[in-house]
Write a protein that holds these residues in place. Structure first.
Motif, PDB file in Angstrom:
ATOM      1  N   ALA A   1       0.842  -1.190   0.000  1.00 53.70           N
ATOM      2  CA  ALA A   1       0.000   0.000   0.000  1.00 53.70           C
ATOM      3  C   ALA A   1       0.882   1.247   0.000  1.00 53.70           C
ATOM      4  O   ALA A   1       1.997   1.244   0.524  1.00 53.70           O
ATOM      5  CB  ALA A   1      -0.917   0.004   1.217  1.00 53.70           C
ATOM      6  N   ALA A   2       0.371   2.308  -0.596  1.00 52.36           N
ATOM      7  CA  ALA A   2       1.114   3.576  -0.600  1.00 52.36           C
ATOM      8  C   ALA A   2       0.975   4.242   0.760  1.00 52.36           C
ATOM      9  O   ALA A   2      -0.136   4.454   1.252  1.00 52.36           O
ATOM     10  CB  ALA A   2       0.576   4.485  -1.698  1.00 52.36           C
ATOM     11  N   ILE A   3       2.121   4.567   1.397  1.00 48.57           N
ATOM     12  CA  ILE A   3       2.152   5.199   2.714  1.00 48.57           C
ATOM     13  C   ILE A   3       2.896   6.522   2.603  1.00 48.57           C
ATOM     14  O   ILE A   3       3.980   6.593   2.001  1.00 48.57           O
ATOM     15  CB  ILE A   3       2.845   4.316   3.758  1.00 48.57           C
ATOM     16  CG1 ILE A   3       2.166   2.932   3.832  1.00 48.57           C
ATOM     17  CG2 ILE A   3       2.838   4.996   5.131  1.00 48.57           C
ATOM     18  CD1 ILE A   3       0.761   2.963   4.342  1.00 48.57           C
ATOM     19  N   GLY A   4       2.305   7.563   3.159  1.00 48.20           N
ATOM     20  CA  GLY A   4       2.977   8.860   3.202  1.00 48.20           C
ATOM     21  C   GLY A   4       2.675   9.561   4.522  1.00 48.20           C
ATOM     22  O   GLY A   4       1.552   9.483   5.021  1.00 48.20           O
ATOM     23  N   VAL A   5       3.689  10.218   5.115  1.00 45.22           N
ATOM     24  CA  VAL A   5       3.512  10.954   6.361  1.00 45.22           C
ATOM     25  C   VAL A   5       3.776  12.423   6.084  1.00 45.22           C
ATOM     26  O   VAL A   5       4.812  12.786   5.503  1.00 45.22           O
ATOM     27  CB  VAL A   5       4.460  10.441   7.464  1.00 45.22           C
ATOM     28  CG1 VAL A   5       4.312  11.292   8.727  1.00 45.22           C
ATOM     29  CG2 VAL A   5       4.157   8.962   7.776  1.00 45.22           C
TER      30      VAL A   5
ATOM     31  N   ALA B   1       5.723   2.301  -2.746  1.00 47.26           N
ATOM     32  CA  ALA B   1       4.395   2.200  -3.350  1.00 47.26           C
ATOM     33  C   ALA B   1       3.802   3.584  -3.590  1.00 47.26           C
ATOM     34  O   ALA B   1       3.090   3.804  -4.572  1.00 47.26           O
ATOM     35  CB  ALA B   1       3.474   1.362  -2.461  1.00 47.26           C
ATOM     36  N   TRP B   2       4.105   4.556  -2.679  1.00 50.81           N
ATOM     37  CA  TRP B   2       3.625   5.929  -2.903  1.00 50.81           C
ATOM     38  C   TRP B   2       4.296   6.512  -4.143  1.00 50.81           C
ATOM     39  O   TRP B   2       3.639   7.120  -4.975  1.00 50.81           O
ATOM     40  CB  TRP B   2       3.955   6.793  -1.677  1.00 50.81           C
ATOM     41  CG  TRP B   2       3.249   8.120  -1.675  1.00 50.81           C
ATOM     42  CD1 TRP B   2       2.129   8.441  -0.990  1.00 50.81           C
ATOM     43  CD2 TRP B   2       3.629   9.287  -2.417  1.00 50.81           C
ATOM     44  NE1 TRP B   2       1.766   9.750  -1.246  1.00 50.81           N
ATOM     45  CE2 TRP B   2       2.678  10.302  -2.140  1.00 50.81           C
ATOM     46  CE3 TRP B   2       4.666   9.581  -3.286  1.00 50.81           C
ATOM     47  CZ2 TRP B   2       2.748  11.567  -2.692  1.00 50.81           C
ATOM     48  CZ3 TRP B   2       4.729  10.844  -3.854  1.00 50.81           C
ATOM     49  CH2 TRP B   2       3.789  11.830  -3.559  1.00 50.81           C
ATOM     50  N   ARG B   3       5.588   6.319  -4.234  1.00 50.58           N
ATOM     51  CA  ARG B   3       6.306   6.849  -5.398  1.00 50.58           C
ATOM     52  C   ARG B   3       5.816   6.212  -6.696  1.00 50.58           C
ATOM     53  O   ARG B   3       5.862   6.825  -7.761  1.00 50.58           O
ATOM     54  CB  ARG B   3       7.816   6.611  -5.231  1.00 50.58           C
ATOM     55  CG  ARG B   3       8.476   7.561  -4.237  1.00 50.58           C
ATOM     56  CD  ARG B   3       9.997   7.433  -4.313  1.00 50.58           C
ATOM     57  NE  ARG B   3      10.661   8.484  -3.556  1.00 50.58           N
ATOM     58  CZ  ARG B   3      10.989   8.390  -2.275  1.00 50.58           C
ATOM     59  NH1 ARG B   3      10.699   7.276  -1.618  1.00 50.58           N
ATOM     60  NH2 ARG B   3      11.585   9.393  -1.666  1.00 50.58           N
ATOM     61  N   ALA B   4       5.377   4.962  -6.607  1.00 53.06           N
ATOM     62  CA  ALA B   4       4.912   4.275  -7.815  1.00 53.06           C
ATOM     63  C   ALA B   4       3.638   4.900  -8.374  1.00 53.06           C
ATOM     64  O   ALA B   4       3.338   4.740  -9.561  1.00 53.06           O
ATOM     65  CB  ALA B   4       4.672   2.801  -7.521  1.00 53.06           C
TER      66      ALA B   4
ATOM     67  N   HIS C   1      -2.711   6.432   3.727  1.00 53.68           N
ATOM     68  CA  HIS C   1      -2.656   5.010   3.370  1.00 53.68           C
ATOM     69  C   HIS C   1      -3.552   4.827   2.150  1.00 53.68           C
ATOM     70  O   HIS C   1      -4.756   5.089   2.195  1.00 53.68           O
ATOM     71  CB  HIS C   1      -3.149   4.145   4.532  1.00 53.68           C
ATOM     72  CG  HIS C   1      -3.207   2.679   4.205  1.00 53.68           C
ATOM     73  ND1 HIS C   1      -4.246   2.105   3.524  1.00 53.68           N
ATOM     74  CD2 HIS C   1      -2.330   1.673   4.475  1.00 53.68           C
ATOM     75  CE1 HIS C   1      -4.024   0.810   3.386  1.00 53.68           C
ATOM     76  NE2 HIS C   1      -2.866   0.510   3.965  1.00 53.68           N
ATOM     77  N   GLY C   2      -2.959   4.407   1.027  1.00 51.87           N
ATOM     78  CA  GLY C   2      -3.740   4.276  -0.194  1.00 51.87           C
ATOM     79  C   GLY C   2      -3.359   3.054  -1.003  1.00 51.87           C
ATOM     80  O   GLY C   2      -2.220   2.586  -0.951  1.00 51.87           O
ATOM     81  N   MET C   3      -4.337   2.554  -1.748  1.00 54.78           N
ATOM     82  CA  MET C   3      -4.114   1.411  -2.633  1.00 54.78           C
ATOM     83  C   MET C   3      -4.597   1.781  -4.041  1.00 54.78           C
ATOM     84  O   MET C   3      -5.721   2.243  -4.223  1.00 54.78           O
ATOM     85  CB  MET C   3      -4.881   0.181  -2.152  1.00 54.78           C
ATOM     86  CG  MET C   3      -4.302  -0.461  -0.911  1.00 54.78           C
ATOM     87  SD  MET C   3      -2.757  -1.337  -1.234  1.00 54.78           S
ATOM     88  CE  MET C   3      -3.308  -2.661  -2.276  1.00 54.78           C
ATOM     89  N   ASP C   4      -3.711   1.576  -5.013  1.00 49.97           N
ATOM     90  CA  ASP C   4      -4.098   1.758  -6.408  1.00 49.97           C
ATOM     91  C   ASP C   4      -4.902   0.524  -6.828  1.00 49.97           C
ATOM     92  O   ASP C   4      -4.360  -0.578  -6.960  1.00 49.97           O
ATOM     93  CB  ASP C   4      -2.865   1.930  -7.283  1.00 49.97           C
ATOM     94  CG  ASP C   4      -3.212   2.287  -8.728  1.00 49.97           C
ATOM     95  OD1 ASP C   4      -4.395   2.137  -9.096  1.00 49.97           O
ATOM     96  OD2 ASP C   4      -2.314   2.699  -9.477  1.00 49.97           O
ATOM     97  N   VAL C   5      -6.200   0.721  -6.984  1.00 51.67           N
ATOM     98  CA  VAL C   5      -7.093  -0.421  -7.279  1.00 51.67           C
ATOM     99  C   VAL C   5      -7.514  -0.416  -8.759  1.00 51.67           C
ATOM    100  O   VAL C   5      -8.510  -1.040  -9.126  1.00 51.67           O
ATOM    101  CB  VAL C   5      -8.341  -0.384  -6.367  1.00 51.67           C
ATOM    102  CG1 VAL C   5      -7.944  -0.613  -4.924  1.00 51.67           C
ATOM    103  CG2 VAL C   5      -9.086   0.939  -6.524  1.00 51.67           C
ATOM    104  N   THR C   6      -6.739   0.276  -9.585  1.00 52.24           N
ATOM    105  CA  THR C   6      -7.097   0.363 -11.009  1.00 52.24           C
ATOM    106  C   THR C   6      -7.171  -1.016 -11.643  1.00 52.24           C
ATOM    107  O   THR C   6      -8.138  -1.355 -12.341  1.00 52.24           O
ATOM    108  CB  THR C   6      -6.086   1.238 -11.758  1.00 52.24           C
ATOM    109  OG1 THR C   6      -5.991   2.511 -11.117  1.00 52.24           O
ATOM    110  CG2 THR C   6      -6.498   1.422 -13.206  1.00 52.24           C
ATOM    111  N   ARG C   7      -6.127  -1.818 -11.400  1.00 50.51           N
ATOM    112  CA  ARG C   7      -6.106  -3.155 -12.003  1.00 50.51           C
ATOM    113  C   ARG C   7      -7.283  -3.991 -11.520  1.00 50.51           C
ATOM    114  O   ARG C   7      -7.931  -4.697 -12.310  1.00 50.51           O
ATOM    115  CB  ARG C   7      -4.797  -3.854 -11.674  1.00 50.51           C
ATOM    116  CG  ARG C   7      -3.590  -3.312 -12.422  1.00 50.51           C
ATOM    117  CD  ARG C   7      -2.371  -4.158 -12.130  1.00 50.51           C
ATOM    118  NE  ARG C   7      -1.207  -3.701 -12.868  1.00 50.51           N
ATOM    119  CZ  ARG C   7      -0.006  -4.277 -12.788  1.00 50.51           C
ATOM    120  NH1 ARG C   7       0.165  -5.340 -12.011  1.00 50.51           N
ATOM    121  NH2 ARG C   7       1.008  -3.796 -13.492  1.00 50.51           N
TER     122      ARG C   7
END
Length: 423
Positions: free
Chosen positions: A44-48, A62-65, A141-147
């Motif tokens: 999952a994409a994590i950023g603070v 994952a955030w950078r991706a 906290h995020g998830m790319d759910v495109t796929r």
């Protein structure tokens, strides 16, 4: 006054406390490093982000991706993500920072500025608090759910297509059969009805559904090949479960998987019973129509016209063959009997040519009329026809001839007046 022993004890205590603090510090650093490593490695994409301007202090791979061209560390959110997306996200985070209420959304469509790709993300923005409860930052906290969404859409599309195809097969008027390894695995209601198998069709094989001759024909067509390898079409004799048969048409074709390998075979059966019956009825009607047309043509080509009492005329036109000569004879004899004709005029003005066969036919007709007591007058003989009759040696003795129909009618009427005076 403090003794040396007291100082030593105090030093030992301080050393012990320092050691405990060092251990606690090392444990905290270890836990921090482990947590950081875990965060950086999470899918999952994590950023603070900390502070009111939402400055990034940590992001994982994952955030950078999500957008590799962005480098966030040490930068404000609005400097990392350009307008209009960056300021819009910052305004939402201001509320999280002020109230502490999390911001949660699922399957949100978005596109980074400058990108035409539409993506979907499920995310949580949660407040970071100190032990005192003070909010000092936000964790993303995020998830790319495109796929996943696209895969779901493909599955839904596939399911929709399958439902459509199944509905098509279930409601098709033609029989549809699918076989795997030679055995029927599916048959639509139309085929179950036409074959009489019902649900037990799944126990049958394709050769059970047609007779031996038809199976040999299909195999021969399959060997011949064609534009679509393995696909064949032929008229066959289909077999019902009770042993009866019906004429049909079958189209058999291979069913291939995504890799192009044949894993099943399909066949479409059409019951031709009604079509054949309709074709036979149409053929019978056509034959009746042709016969009626021929009768009408014969009647029109050999008309019998009553001119006066007991006087009839038959104008002959065109070519006279054996079939028409019989029609002439039949029509003339029936007309003589119906009108009780004493004189019958056969006018040959419209006859194109006169050969031996036509001459013989006319003489035979005249002879038959005389047997009924009717005198036959032959009119309209052209010079060409007269020459032909002489050349073939036709004997017209006993037959009255006149050059024109008018002369023949005058002769017949004069003869009738003489007959009346004599009587």
């Amino acid at each position: 006054m403090t003794s040396v022993e007291d100082l030593k004890a105090e030093l030992a205590r301080v050393r012990e406390e320092n050691a405990a603090l060092t251990r606690a510090r090392d444990e905290a650093r270890r836990e921090r490093d482990e947590l950081r490593t875990a965060i950086l490695g999470m899918p999952a994409a994590i950023g603070v982000m900390v502070g009111p301007e939402h400055v990034f202090t940590l992001v994982n791979d994952a955030w950078r991706a999500l957008e590799p061209s962005y480098e966030p560390l040490g930068k404000r959110l609005v400097d990392v993500i350009p307008p209009p997306l960056g300021p819009r996200i910052a305004s939402m985070l201001d509320r999280v920072l002020q109230t502490g209420e999390p911001l949660i959304a699922a399957n949100v469509p978005f596109s980074f500025p400058g990108s035409t790709e539409r993506r979907f993300i499920t995310f949580h923005y949660s407040a970071l608090r100190r032990e005192s409860g003070e909010i000092f930052g936000i964790v993303f906290h995020g998830m790319d759910v495109t796929r996943q969404l696209r895969a779901q859409e493909e599955v839904q599309s596939l399911n929709s297509r399958l439902r459509t195809l199944l509905a098509l097969a279930e409601n098709a008027p033609d029989g549809i059969v699918v076989t795997e390894r030679g055995r029927v695995t599916y048959a639509n209601p139309a085929f179950r009805r036409m074959s009489g198998y019902g649900q037990e069709i799944v126990e049958a094989t394709l050769p059970d559904l047609i007779d031996d001759e038809s199976w040999v024909l299909l195999e021969a067509r399959r060997q011949e090949g064609g534009a679509s390898p393995g696909a064949v079409q032929a008229s066959v004799t289909c077999c019902r479960r009770d042993g009866s048969t019906f004429p049909g048409e079958v189209s058999a074709f291979p069913i291939r998987d995504e890799g192009g390998q044949i894993d099943a075979e399909g066949a479409i059966f059409r019951d031709l019973t009604e079509r054949r019956r309709a074709e036979q009825e149409q053929q019978s009607l056509q034959e009746d129509l042709i016969a009626a047309q021929q009768r009408a043509i014969r009647e029109l080509s050999t008309p019998l016209i009553p001119l006066a009492r007991r006087l009839v005329v038959m104008p002959l036109v065109g070519t006279i063959d054996s079939a028409r000569s019989e029609q002439i004879l039949e029509t003339l004899l029936q007309g003589i009997a119906a009108h009780q004709a004493a004189v019958a005029i056969l006018d040959t003005t419209g006859v194109r040519s006169m050969d031996e066969q036509v001459a013989s036919s006319l003489l035979r007709t005249a002879g038959a009329a005389r047997l009924l007591g009717t005198e036959v007058i032959l009119t309209g003989i052209s010079p060409e026809v007269a020459r032909a009759l002489v050349e073939i040696g036709t004997d017209l003795s006993g037959v009255v001839t006149r050059g024109t129909l008018e002369a023949g009618v005058a002769y017949a009427l004069g003869r009738r007046r003489r007959s009346k005076r004599g009587s």
